[in-house]
Write a protein that holds these residues in place. Sequence first.
Motif, PDB file in Angstrom:
ATOM      1  N   LYS A  77     -65.032 -37.772  55.181  1.00 48.25           N
ATOM      2  CA  LYS A  77     -65.171 -36.330  54.984  1.00 48.25           C
ATOM      3  C   LYS A  77     -63.783 -35.741  54.711  1.00 48.25           C
ATOM      4  N   PRO A  78     -63.397 -35.650  53.454  1.00 48.23           N
ATOM      5  CA  PRO A  78     -62.024 -35.208  53.148  1.00 48.23           C
ATOM      6  C   PRO A  78     -61.684 -33.831  53.727  1.00 48.23           C
ATOM      7  N   TYR A  79     -62.642 -32.889  53.676  1.00 50.59           N
ATOM      8  CA  TYR A  79     -62.350 -31.533  54.153  1.00 50.59           C
ATOM      9  C   TYR A  79     -62.133 -31.528  55.659  1.00 50.59           C
ATOM     10  N   LEU A  80     -62.919 -32.328  56.360  1.00 48.80           N
ATOM     11  CA  LEU A  80     -62.759 -32.435  57.810  1.00 48.80           C
ATOM     12  C   LEU A  80     -61.424 -33.099  58.161  1.00 48.80           C
ATOM     13  N   SER A  81     -61.073 -34.140  57.414  1.00 49.39           N
ATOM     14  CA  SER A  81     -59.781 -34.800  57.664  1.00 49.39           C
ATOM     15  C   SER A  81     -58.627 -33.842  57.387  1.00 49.39           C
ATOM     16  N   PHE A  82     -58.775 -33.076  56.312  1.00 47.05           N
ATOM     17  CA  PHE A  82     -57.772 -32.050  55.991  1.00 47.05           C
ATOM     18  C   PHE A  82     -57.622 -31.071  57.159  1.00 47.05           C
TER      19      PHE A  82
END
Lengths: 323, 323, 323
Positions: A77-82
């Motif tokens: 989940k790129p947005y969550l990792s961000f």
Amino acid sequence: MTLKEIYKNLNLDFVNQENIVIEAINNLKDATSKELSFLENPKYIEQLKNTKALAVLISSEHQNHIPAGTTAIVVDKPYLSFAILTKHFQKPLLLTNENEAIIGTDSVILKNTYLGQNTKIGNNTKILSGVSIGDNVSIGDNCIIHPNVVIYNDTQIGDNVTIHSNTVIGCDGFGYAHTNEGEHIKIYHNGNVRIEDEVEIGSNVSVDRAVFSSTIIKKGTKIDNLVQIAHNVEIGEYSIIVSQTGISGSTILGRNVVMGGQSGTSGHLSIAAFTTIAARTGVTKTLKKAAVYAGFPAVEHNIWLKTKATISKLTKQNNKGKK
Amino acid sequence: MTLKEIYKNLNLDFVNQENIVIEAINNLKDATSKELSFLENPKYIEQLKNTKALAVLISSEHQNHIPAGTTAIVVDKPYLSFAILTKHFQKPLLLTNENEAIIGTDSVILKNTYLGQNTKIGNNTKILSGVSIGDNVSIGDNCIIHPNVVIYNDTQIGDNVTIHSNTVIGCDGFGYAHTNEGEHIKIYHNGNVRIEDEVEIGSNVSVDRAVFSSTIIKKGTKIDNLVQIAHNVEIGEYSIIVSQTGISGSTILGRNVVMGGQSGTSGHLSIAAFTTIAARTGVTKTLKKAAVYAGFPAVEHNIWLKTKATISKLTKQNNKGKK
Amino acid sequence: MTLKEIYKNLNLDFVNQENIVIEAINNLKDATSKELSFLENPKYIEQLKNTKALAVLISSEHQNHIPAGTTAIVVDKPYLSFAILTKHFQKPLLLTNENEAIIGTDSVILKNTYLGQNTKIGNNTKILSGVSIGDNVSIGDNCIIHPNVVIYNDTQIGDNVTIHSNTVIGCDGFGYAHTNEGEHIKIYHNGNVRIEDEVEIGSNVSVDRAVFSSTIIKKGTKIDNLVQIAHNVEIGEYSIIVSQTGISGSTILGRNVVMGGQSGTSGHLSIAAFTTIAARTGVTKTLKKAAVYAGFPAVEHNIWLKTKATISKLTKQNNKGKK
């Protein structure tokens, strides 16, 4: 923070042995070769192809679009990792051991005020009682900041700006990523708010700081009381935003837009210059044509009038003969 | 206050000669055997039958439901009599000669702040400039209270809570009883506000204290700017309340409810966990089923879409051939 | 300011050689023989005919209605010229070398407060922390002004008034005249706000000062949180204004009007005494008849119910057989 630490913070195996330093997080378009970015929404793949980012958080399915010279950090989940990483890049809440605020000539600072560090107040500006101004703030000449206004860190304000009481400039935008368990991970906002010359803002207004770059209110725009301006909004020159209106995140208004009282917009829209949005209108789509709009969802005003007339007529027909 | 004084304050003849002390006013459900309660709305007759209250303000028509051991104080308008009495049970606005606030380790209290008595601030919490914190307030660890926030007496705040500038926590709920002459008699609110861990609240938000017991914002919930949360509202864990939304008195939201911007609810409703309420929706009835709702009055989102499509179609038919 | 200077500020040729002093700007109805007024909207021609104003800004087409004894100052855009001149008649932001505030007996002024000059606080009134009170303000007996309230210059407040935190009383009304180039020229507001006895106002409310004369909230009226009250509004006795409602400029409410949450009105309307406006209603026309209104634009509540029922029925018909 090093790339290695980023992998560690995301609980990822670190394959690259280099100790590369990441200086900041940024969007794909603006990221420099020392910054980290992310791709969540496929509509930004074109931006991904041209990014200069040192590394990009990305899901495996879009990994093939990573340009040469950029490291793909593959996550579910790129947005969550961000969001998780923004915490590690947050700016300090309070500077210490920096420079005392510099105040121009003929300016007045009343009692009970707070001025942060590295902050600069221009000439002939009045800061009234109870105002709190954070660090790294710049306020121009001939401004009036009425009692109990709060201006968060990094805000930039031009000349001849008036801000009425209890308005808040630069508080955190409302941005969270969501875990599978339904928890909300805060996206720390490192952008700021920029208010240009001749702007007047009413009382009890909230203007959120940007995630990256700036929430911008351009020259000569006037904002009434109790208005909400979300993160990364841009309001064009000489616009009029009437009381209790809300503008959602990343929406961009052209110049001389008028928004009537209690109106609102969804996020990520563009509103054409010289558009008028009637009171209590809810705008859900980009408005490319300058016109008068009304209703929810917003339509051109004459269509809204026809709709109301049609409903009225059908209601009368439906109730004919009834008491 | 004695029962005798209560009769006097309500201009009633006092028949009972005992000098029984009433310690507080409370609702029927929670009242102890030293407390006074009232019945106005017949839908609470079941609660009346099981109340432990020492005495109950009640109209003559419902008097027969008073349980054994409880004194019926028969009045024309129980809610109005209750309102009149709340004034006599109000808590002091400002404590004096109590304990100075206790502040944990590594906490920062900036200048121009006010800390009431019997108040406790946890560790590593930051109270920024111009914040006012009343008496008997408790704030946990790792909190950030941004400039000019006001926290009224008796508020309880957990750990890792962030509250943005100019937000007000614990002001009086908007409750009045009305006389025959159209005057409004204030109901003094002796309840409080309780904010659990990991909550973040935006700027210019109002959260009212409860009449009795608590207005509650549960763990992990995030609230945007300019939101109204009325007395005795409960917001479940991990909910998201977007800007300019209003939640009316005594409405209860389950966990992970999302309310879009400029939406609202009537009072005394229940909203099922995991419900999403679209922006600008007005909820007028309890929502038992987790779904997406829209419109005013709120209906399921797909019905709202059909309604909008139908109106649009009928408007076109009605205007066919017209310019 | 002299008439000569007025011509100069408007870049007009000055024909009259007298050095007549203009003491203030006012509306046509109230202007004295030492004041300047303007006519923009032809619906005020009757007022023009009876004005006592020394001079009136007027377009050439209406010039013939100027009464004897009044000087016509002929301009292209009277409202714009008026706006330009208001700047020269603005009152000082901060008085100096006037009288310190006078405080009655048994009143409490907590720390971090600001009291302007020529200001008077009555007996047994409590001004809590962080409150800012401007110059020439008068506050009566037994009032409670909660933390961080801001009261601008010239505000008059009666007895037994309670104002909750972060509310702003007397900020500038949202009034601008517009140039041909789309710029907005501020109309400086020299009127004030007058709040009568027994009024209670919630938190985060904005009440704007009048252009001329007063914005008035009459005896016993109760106002909830986050309400917007624009310049020159009058709210009658014992009215109830629920949270997040907005009342636009110059609208007049009779006594015992109830406005539900998130409702609003257009400007320059009259609302009959004892009218109830349901939550989320948008009133666009004067309401002469006391009744219950709902919808947007507002109609009588039973018509709104019929309309909603009709739309629901037609939607079902339109979707019959569809999934």
